[in-house]
Scaffold this motif. Structure first.
Motif, PDB file in Angstrom:
ATOM      1  N   GLY A  83      31.831 -35.939  47.918  1.00  0.00           N
ATOM      2  CA  GLY A  83      32.862 -36.579  48.744  1.00  0.00           C
ATOM      3  C   GLY A  83      33.566 -37.757  48.097  1.00  0.00           C
ATOM      4  O   GLY A  83      34.085 -38.630  48.775  1.00  0.00           O
ATOM      5  N   LEU A  84      33.582 -37.801  46.767  1.00  0.00           N
ATOM      6  CA  LEU A  84      34.278 -38.887  46.085  1.00  0.00           C
ATOM      7  C   LEU A  84      35.777 -38.593  45.999  1.00  0.00           C
ATOM      8  O   LEU A  84      36.193 -37.433  45.926  1.00  0.00           O
ATOM      9  CB  LEU A  84      33.731 -39.066  44.665  1.00  0.00           C
ATOM     10  N   THR A  85      36.574 -39.643  45.973  1.00  0.00           N
ATOM     11  CA  THR A  85      37.997 -39.515  45.698  1.00  0.00           C
ATOM     12  C   THR A  85      38.153 -39.429  44.180  1.00  0.00           C
ATOM     13  O   THR A  85      37.565 -40.225  43.455  1.00  0.00           O
ATOM     14  CB  THR A  85      38.753 -40.755  46.218  1.00  0.00           C
ATOM     15  N   VAL A  86      38.935 -38.453  43.716  1.00  0.00           N
ATOM     16  CA  VAL A  86      39.113 -38.307  42.272  1.00  0.00           C
ATOM     17  C   VAL A  86      40.519 -38.758  41.884  1.00  0.00           C
ATOM     18  O   VAL A  86      41.514 -38.283  42.433  1.00  0.00           O
ATOM     19  CB  VAL A  86      38.858 -36.849  41.818  1.00  0.00           C
ATOM     20  N   VAL A  87      40.560 -39.698  40.957  1.00  0.00           N
ATOM     21  CA  VAL A  87      41.816 -40.276  40.486  1.00  0.00           C
ATOM     22  C   VAL A  87      41.995 -39.871  39.025  1.00  0.00           C
ATOM     23  O   VAL A  87      41.043 -39.951  38.246  1.00  0.00           O
ATOM     24  CB  VAL A  87      41.786 -41.818  40.597  1.00  0.00           C
ATOM     25  N   ALA A  88      43.204 -39.450  38.639  1.00  0.00           N
ATOM     26  CA  ALA A  88      43.473 -39.164  37.229  1.00  0.00           C
ATOM     27  C   ALA A  88      44.379 -40.260  36.691  1.00  0.00           C
ATOM     28  O   ALA A  88      45.409 -40.570  37.300  1.00  0.00           O
ATOM     29  CB  ALA A  88      44.144 -37.805  37.079  1.00  0.00           C
ATOM     30  N   GLU A  89      44.014 -40.862  35.576  1.00  0.00           N
ATOM     31  CA  GLU A  89      44.900 -41.837  34.932  1.00  0.00           C
ATOM     32  C   GLU A  89      45.492 -41.201  33.684  1.00  0.00           C
ATOM     33  O   GLU A  89      44.997 -40.178  33.196  1.00  0.00           O
ATOM     34  CB  GLU A  89      44.161 -43.139  34.622  1.00  0.00           C
ATOM     35  N   GLY A  90      46.573 -41.778  33.171  1.00  0.00           N
ATOM     36  CA  GLY A  90      47.204 -41.219  31.972  1.00  0.00           C
ATOM     37  C   GLY A  90      48.046 -39.989  32.281  1.00  0.00           C
ATOM     38  O   GLY A  90      48.201 -39.118  31.417  1.00  0.00           O
ATOM     39  N   VAL A  91      48.614 -39.916  33.488  1.00  0.00           N
ATOM     40  CA  VAL A  91      49.471 -38.792  33.840  1.00  0.00           C
ATOM     41  C   VAL A  91      50.877 -39.101  33.294  1.00  0.00           C
ATOM     42  O   VAL A  91      51.581 -39.957  33.818  1.00  0.00           O
ATOM     43  CB  VAL A  91      49.507 -38.561  35.375  1.00  0.00           C
ATOM     44  N   GLU A  92      51.220 -38.436  32.212  1.00  0.00           N
ATOM     45  CA  GLU A  92      52.498 -38.712  31.552  1.00  0.00           C
ATOM     46  C   GLU A  92      53.513 -37.595  31.751  1.00  0.00           C
ATOM     47  O   GLU A  92      54.711 -37.806  31.556  1.00  0.00           O
ATOM     48  CB  GLU A  92      52.280 -38.934  30.044  1.00  0.00           C
ATOM     49  N   GLU A  93      53.043 -36.384  32.050  1.00  0.00           N
ATOM     50  CA  GLU A  93      53.950 -35.229  32.107  1.00  0.00           C
ATOM     51  C   GLU A  93      53.898 -34.571  33.477  1.00  0.00           C
ATOM     52  O   GLU A  93      52.854 -34.533  34.120  1.00  0.00           O
ATOM     53  CB  GLU A  93      53.513 -34.166  31.076  1.00  0.00           C
ATOM     54  N   ASP A  94      55.052 -33.977  33.841  1.00  0.00           N
ATOM     55  CA  ASP A  94      55.126 -33.189  35.084  1.00  0.00           C
ATOM     56  C   ASP A  94      54.027 -32.145  35.136  1.00  0.00           C
ATOM     57  O   ASP A  94      53.390 -31.943  36.156  1.00  0.00           O
ATOM     58  CB  ASP A  94      56.452 -32.397  35.150  1.00  0.00           C
ATOM     59  N   ILE A  95      53.857 -31.480  33.985  1.00  0.00           N
ATOM     60  CA  ILE A  95      52.924 -30.350  33.965  1.00  0.00           C
ATOM     61  C   ILE A  95      51.489 -30.809  34.244  1.00  0.00           C
ATOM     62  O   ILE A  95      50.747 -30.152  34.960  1.00  0.00           O
ATOM     63  CB  ILE A  95      53.053 -29.540  32.649  1.00  0.00           C
TER      64      ILE A  95
END
Ligand code: C2E
Ligand code: CA
Ligand code: CA
Ligand code: CA
Length: 278
Positions: A229-241
């Motif tokens: 039940g953790l919230t997952v965050v992605a960092e370093g999102v540079e591209e649409d894809i």
């Protein structure tokens, strides 16, 4: 050595002595720099997936040094830590961030702020009391404050860090494990920590478009992070894809240059004005 237009150009490589002197100068000047306003906080927005609402901002410290110019936190934070001054840095960043959150609340916006902690903050048994005092002074509900800590930070001295983390968590503050995937801890171990969020390290997110191994790491962190039940965050999102792939995997929150670079207070306000209805 390189030749440019017939002239010899020598790359400037500082000697050990120069590096030491600069570090020494930085730590001796740090407190005064805080007071003189050379140290500031930039904010990088995070958005929810898939609807791309502003979920919060991460506070990132900056130092505009009169002699050395713009300094990267990767350069001065370790020196400040080693000199035992991290308490002052964290308090400064925390207060700036809570002041922002308070201002937004006054305008009817609920936006949370994330502050990076150092392992040394978790060695200070007074730290939770200081945080509680700051939350009260700015009258900010604890759920609008997130602390980000690296797994190596927690793992280096869990006996000391754990009681402090539990205390912060019991106050209602959100806790996130930063740079996840780069250290040793398994998600099974994470379950034993009072943690609400995992932030997938940007190296995997940056690599997932070209490296199947990185893609697999990202996918497994999203899946395994969700099971407790953790919230997952992605960092370093540079591209649409990358954003689209993360969205398809069910990743909850995205942060990166695609959404916005870290912004000064003024530029963040303009960014928010353009994105949100008040
Ligand atoms: P971090 O906590 O992992 O912060 C994310 C870093 O990634 C930031 O670098 C941010 O500017 C950068 N970043 C964000 N989006 C992208 C992207 O799409 N692509 C790429 N390539 N990079 C991206 P920054 O601001 O230079 O901070 C570096 C590190 O310094 C932070 O890493 C954090 O560990 C530390 N730091 C920054 N502010 C503080 C602070 O107030 N206290 C403490 N203790 N550490 C801090
Ligand atoms: Ca962080
Ligand atoms: Ca990180
Ligand atoms: Ca980092």
């Amino acid at each position: 050595r390189a030749t440019r237009g017939g002239e010899e150009v020598r790359a400037y490589v500082p000697s050990m002595g120069q590096i030491f002197m600069r570090r020494f100068q930085l730590v001796t000047q740090f407190r005064q720099s805080l007071e003189e306003g050379q140290v500031t906080v930039h904010y990088q927005p995070k958005v929810t997936l898939p609807n791309r609402q502003v979920q919060g901002v991460e506070a990132l410290v900056r130092w505009q040094h009169p002699e050395f110019g713009k300094l990267d936190p990767d350069e001065f934070v370790p020196a400040v830590e080693a000199a035992g001054l991290i308490g002052a840095l964290t308090s400064f960043v925390l207060e700036q961030a809570l002041r922002r959150v308070r201002k937004w609340l006054d305008e009817g916006l609920r936006i949370s702020a994330a502050v990076n902690l150092s392992v040394r903050n978790l060695a200070d048994s007074e730290f939770p009391a200081k945080v509680l005092d700051a939350l009260r002074r700015f009258d900010v509900p604890p759920e609008l404050l997130t602390f980000e800590l690296t797994e190596s930070g927690v793992m280096s001295d869990p006996q000391r860090a754990l009681p402090i983390l539990r205390e912060l968590h019991s106050l209602g503050i959100v806790l996130a494990v930063d740079d996840f995937g780069t250290g040793y801890s398994s998600l099974a171990y994470l379950r034993q920590l009072p943690v609400d969020q995992v932030k997938i390290d940007k190296s995997f997110v940056l690599g997932m478009g070209t490296d199947l191994g990185d893609l697999a790491v990202v996918r497994s962190i999203v899946e395994l992070g969700h099971s407790p039940g953790l919230t997952v965050v992605a960092e370093g999102v540079e591209e649409d894809i990358a954003r689209d792939q993360l969205e398809a995997m069910g990743c909850d929150v995205a942060q990166g240059y695609l959404i916005s670079r870290p912004l000064s207070e003024e530029r963040l306000e303009a960014w928010l004005q353009a994105r949100t209805v008040r």
